[in-house]
Design a protein around this motif. Structure first.
Motif, mmCIF file in Angstrom:
data_model
loop_
_atom_site.group_PDB
_atom_site.id
_atom_site.type_symbol
_atom_site.label_atom_id
_atom_site.label_comp_id
_atom_site.label_asym_id
_atom_site.label_seq_id
_atom_site.Cartn_x
_atom_site.Cartn_y
_atom_site.Cartn_z
ATOM 1 N N MET A 84 -26.433 50.971 4.257
ATOM 2 C CA MET A 84 -25.325 51.241 5.177
ATOM 3 C C MET A 84 -25.322 52.714 5.548
ATOM 4 N N SER A 85 -25.264 53.023 6.840
ATOM 5 C CA SER A 85 -25.199 54.410 7.262
ATOM 6 C C SER A 85 -23.788 54.946 7.071
ATOM 7 N N VAL A 86 -23.686 56.186 6.656
ATOM 8 C CA VAL A 86 -22.392 56.796 6.400
ATOM 9 C C VAL A 86 -21.708 57.114 7.725
ATOM 10 N N ILE A 87 -20.440 56.765 7.830
ATOM 11 C CA ILE A 87 -19.656 57.113 9.011
ATOM 12 C C ILE A 87 -19.230 58.569 8.868
ATOM 13 N N GLU A 88 -19.523 59.378 9.878
ATOM 14 C CA GLU A 88 -19.277 60.811 9.809
ATOM 15 C C GLU A 88 -17.788 61.117 9.657
ATOM 16 N N LEU A 89 -17.510 62.253 9.034
ATOM 17 C CA LEU A 89 -16.151 62.723 8.858
ATOM 18 C C LEU A 89 -15.400 62.734 10.189
ATOM 19 N N GLY A 90 -14.227 62.107 10.211
ATOM 20 C CA GLY A 90 -13.367 62.129 11.376
ATOM 21 C C GLY A 90 -13.618 61.047 12.393
ATOM 22 N N GLU A 91 -14.726 60.298 12.241
ATOM 23 C CA GLU A 91 -15.009 59.217 13.181
ATOM 24 C C GLU A 91 -14.144 58.004 12.857
ATOM 25 N N SER A 92 -13.915 57.178 13.847
ATOM 26 C CA SER A 92 -13.076 56.000 13.646
ATOM 27 C C SER A 92 -13.766 54.988 12.746
ATOM 28 N N ILE A 93 -12.962 54.219 12.035
ATOM 29 C CA ILE A 93 -13.427 53.064 11.270
ATOM 30 C C ILE A 93 -12.681 51.846 11.814
ATOM 31 N N PRO A 94 -13.428 50.891 12.427
ATOM 32 C CA PRO A 94 -14.867 50.838 12.690
ATOM 33 C C PRO A 94 -15.301 51.922 13.692
ATOM 34 N N ALA A 95 -16.596 52.239 13.662
ATOM 35 C CA ALA A 95 -17.115 53.274 14.538
ATOM 36 C C ALA A 95 -17.004 52.851 16.003
ATOM 37 N N VAL A 96 -16.871 53.826 16.868
ATOM 38 C CA VAL A 96 -16.821 53.630 18.327
ATOM 39 C C VAL A 96 -15.773 52.576 18.694
ATOM 40 N N THR A 97 -14.587 52.732 18.129
ATOM 41 C CA THR A 97 -13.482 51.810 18.388
ATOM 42 C C THR A 97 -12.248 52.636 18.715
ATOM 43 N N PRO A 98 -11.880 52.755 19.985
ATOM 44 C CA PRO A 98 -10.820 53.694 20.369
ATOM 45 C C PRO A 98 -9.443 53.368 19.811
ATOM 46 N N HIS A 99 -9.200 52.115 19.439
ATOM 47 C CA HIS A 99 -7.898 51.754 18.866
ATOM 48 C C HIS A 99 -8.050 51.380 17.392
ATOM 49 N N ALA A 100 -8.996 52.018 16.720
ATOM 50 C CA ALA A 100 -9.242 51.747 15.302
ATOM 51 C C ALA A 100 -8.028 52.127 14.467
ATOM 52 N N VAL A 101 -7.898 51.457 13.334
ATOM 53 C CA VAL A 101 -6.762 51.665 12.451
ATOM 54 C C VAL A 101 -7.079 52.677 11.346
ATOM 55 N N SER A 102 -8.355 52.934 11.082
ATOM 56 C CA SER A 102 -8.728 53.837 9.998
ATOM 57 C C SER A 102 -9.633 54.947 10.513
ATOM 58 N N VAL A 103 -9.845 55.953 9.655
ATOM 59 C CA VAL A 103 -10.674 57.108 10.001
ATOM 60 C C VAL A 103 -11.517 57.475 8.786
ATOM 61 N N SER A 104 -12.721 57.941 9.024
ATOM 62 C CA SER A 104 -13.650 58.219 7.930
ATOM 63 C C SER A 104 -13.354 59.553 7.246
ATOM 64 N N LEU A 105 -13.109 59.477 5.945
ATOM 65 C CA LEU A 105 -12.976 60.650 5.069
ATOM 66 C C LEU A 105 -13.958 60.419 3.929
ATOM 67 N N PRO A 106 -15.245 60.741 4.141
ATOM 68 C CA PRO A 106 -16.304 60.234 3.265
ATOM 69 C C PRO A 106 -16.460 60.902 1.910
ATOM 70 N N THR A 107 -15.840 62.072 1.688
ATOM 71 C CA THR A 107 -15.956 62.710 0.375
ATOM 72 C C THR A 107 -14.567 62.979 -0.189
ATOM 73 N N TRP A 108 -14.541 63.180 -1.491
ATOM 74 C CA TRP A 108 -13.274 63.486 -2.163
ATOM 75 C C TRP A 108 -12.665 64.749 -1.581
ATOM 76 N N SER A 109 -13.480 65.772 -1.364
ATOM 77 C CA SER A 109 -12.980 67.035 -0.825
ATOM 78 C C SER A 109 -12.451 66.866 0.597
ATOM 79 N N ASP A 110 -13.026 65.942 1.368
ATOM 80 C CA ASP A 110 -12.501 65.659 2.705
ATOM 81 C C ASP A 110 -11.066 65.149 2.616
#
Length: 604
Positions: free
Chosen positions: A1-27
């Protein structure tokens, strides 16, 4: 699975997504601390915490047109919801700030400027609360707690009408109809035409660029075209919204269990009993824009029905449930541990003459997955005259039947009911066998305001068609992951209904084929191990739960960063990791967790 970059929507490329990627603890820590290098990378966020950029752009234009230079705007779907926010601001004025300039601007459809049957039928509107900028934090509290704020798809649609001059201030006199007016049509996805990939792309290329600084046209087109072409085979037909709404309510009532069944006409008076309660009907289910809004409105309903009494919050509930009970009404008696001893204390208070409005609880709770003793709670409620409201979001009605013990069941449809993480929704279900049913039914019929935007209804109906089969797979996958974690020596504790001390209470409500759900939490012996595990795990990482894909988060950091000492008294560790298990292949998912555990081992 490719990591979704910091700040990108979850799911990716979804303008009305409900979540956002915070991939590390420090993020996650940086996000909570408000670090600019983190915040500036966020393209979106969980909608009650992060105001969508499409909404912000629309609010800025409204403030520029109707407000003073120092004012901001916050948007709501109706005049009623906006005035509730205004009242909250005036009742909770910030120190050294004046609320005298707080006012509401209502924007409504100028019916003389359109010939669109769709627009005339749905009559779109927006209400904006205008306030001095230094009051924003108070307004944001209301937005977060109540869930009343406008949803992004409605804001996008209405923004286009506003820019066309078709959405106007309600106090502006309407010109006589019949003149030569340009027909307003709104965003193209609402136009009823046949579509394929080529023609949809041409339609997008021919449309004007939005005035908003938020450049989401390409990604919005990608989401809409993929969703409509692959699942609808046509553009959105808003005439189907009534049928879609009916199908959603039927699924929630437990009568529509065939995954493949589309939205069809249905009699609201048909009696049902698939939720463990006789005479439950489709029209006992009420839809709201999000789960927290169903809780907020249910609490308001109880206050109107039963008077200004304190409420009981039983167990460690989601943060905004407690905030609603504390801030809207005469207060709350909080039993954060949700233990038998707490029920002993409650019973003693009741015997001594204390009276309460209602008891709110989750089944099971988030994030410790504890279950309250609903049977004992029901007996106390019957003996001492208070209502019981159960949030079944985590358990869900495929796994458990909690309605027999409740007067009202509330649920976030944003979560596993939808699964796609691209639409919000909530529901309240009245128990027709409850002692307050007639009173509540009469009130809600008079007070209920349907603020669930039509496109969100369409998305949710399609998303929820495979709800039953998805739950079965998620249940199985969650137990696989529990086994991996429980047998590892670095894992200190796994929280899951099947293994918690409250398992007996869960089993009392478990359906004959029900499992234990897709949500679990775990802790490690050392915080450094938890961090290493989280940073390495190859899943989506961000807020929310119940997604079709596995979603991991340092839940306590995200939900309670400013009150870690307070949550610790209820046995909630700050370094807890919450896992919402998805539909992936079980063998692949197990391998990902084993690799992440290897990273935790390397810490030593």
């Amino acid at each position: 699975m490719s990591v979704i970059e910091l700040g990108e929507s979850i799911p990716a490329v979804t303008p009305h997504a409900v979540s956002v990627s915070l991939p590390t603890w420090s993020d996650n820590v940086g996000y909570e601390e408000g670090q600019k290098e983190i915040i500036n990378k966020l393209t979106t966020g969980y909608p009650r915490f992060f105001i969508h950029k499409l909404i912000v752009a629309f609010a800025e234009e409204i403030a520029a047109k109707y407000g003073a230079p120092s004012q901001q705007a916050m948007l709501f779907p109706t005049a009623k919801t906006a005035r509730r926010c205004m009242q909250f601001i005036r009742s909770n004025p910030p120190a050294d700030s004046s609320t005298a300039e707080v006012r509401v601007v209502d924007l409504v459809l100028d019916r003389s400027k359109t010939s669109s049957e769709l627009l005339l039928k749905i009559s779109p509107c927006i209400s904006a609360v205008l306030f001095p900028s230094d009051i924003f934090s108070t307004a944001k509290q209301y937005w977060q707690h109540s869930g009343d704020g406008v949803q992004s798809r409605r804001a996008e649609f209405c923004h286009a009408l506003f820019q066309e001059g078709t959405l106007v201030e309600a106090t502006v006199p309407q010109p006589p109809s019949g003149g030569a007016q340009k027909a307003a049509r709104g965003p193209r996805r609402y136009q009823k035409v046949s579509v394929d990939k080529k023609s949809f792309g041409q339609a997008r290329e021919g449309s004007e660029s939005p005035k908003s600084p938020v450049t989401t046209v390409i990604s919005e087109a990608r989401e809409s075209s993929q969703f409509l072409e692959e699942r609808f085979g046509r553009n959105l037909d808003a005439s189907l919204v009534g049928r879609a709404r009916s199908s959603i309510c039927r699924r929630i009532a437990g009568s529509l269990m065939d995954d493949a069944e589309p939205a069809v006409e249905f009699s609201a008076k048909t009696t049902l009993s698939n939720r463990g309660v006789a005479d439950l009907a489709e029209d006992d289910v009420y839809l709201y824009p999000c789960g927290m809004n169903s809780i907020f409105n249910t609490h308001n309903l109880m206050l109107q029905a039963r008077g200004q009494l304190k409420t009981i919050c039983f167990g460690f509930t989601y943060v905004d449930t407690l905030k609603i009970l504390e801030k809207f009404g005469p207060g709350c008696q909080n039993y954060g541990n949700g233990a038998s001893e707490d029920l002993d204390d409650l019973e003693a208070r009741l015997k001594a003459g204390e009276r309460f409005l209602a008891l709110f609880c989750e089944f099971p709770s988030n994030p410790l997955l504890k279950c309250p003793d609903l049977e004992r709670i029901r007996k106390l409620a019957d003996a001492y005259d208070f209502a019981v409201v159960v949030d079944e979001t985590v358990g869900n009605f495929i796994n458990v039947h909690v309605l027999p013990y409740a007067d009202v069941v509330v649920s976030s449809l944003t979560k596993v009911f939808s699964g796609e993480c691209n639409v919000m929704g909530g529901a309240s279900i009245l128990n027709p066998q409850g002692r307050y049913y007639s009173q509540l039914k009469k009130l809600i019929e008079a007070e209920y305001e349907d603020n669930y935007w039509i496109e969100d209804v369409i998305f949710l109906e399609r998303n929820s068609r495979h709800f039953v089969s998805r739950i079965e797979k998620i249940n199985e996958n969650a137990e696989v992951i529990c086994d991996v974690l429980r047998t590892h020596p670095l894992v200190k504790a796994v929280y899951y209904p099947k293994y918690n001390d409250s398992k007996a209470f869960y089993d009392e409500c478990r359906t004959p084929k029900g499992g234990y759900g897709g949500l679990l939490s775990c802790t490690f012996h050392k915080t450094e191990q938890a961090i290493a595990f989280f940073d390495r795990i190859e899943t989506a990482k961000g807020p929310s739960l119940g997604t079709n894909f596995t979603l991991t988060s340092p839940y306590v950091i995200l939900a309670h960063f400013q009150e870690l000492e307070w949550v610790a008294q209820f046995g909630v560790p700050f370094d807890l990791i919450r896992v919402s298990v998805g539909l992936e292949d079980a063998k692949d998912l197990k391998a990902r967790f084993e690799i992440a555990l290897k990273a935790a081992e390397a810490v030593e």
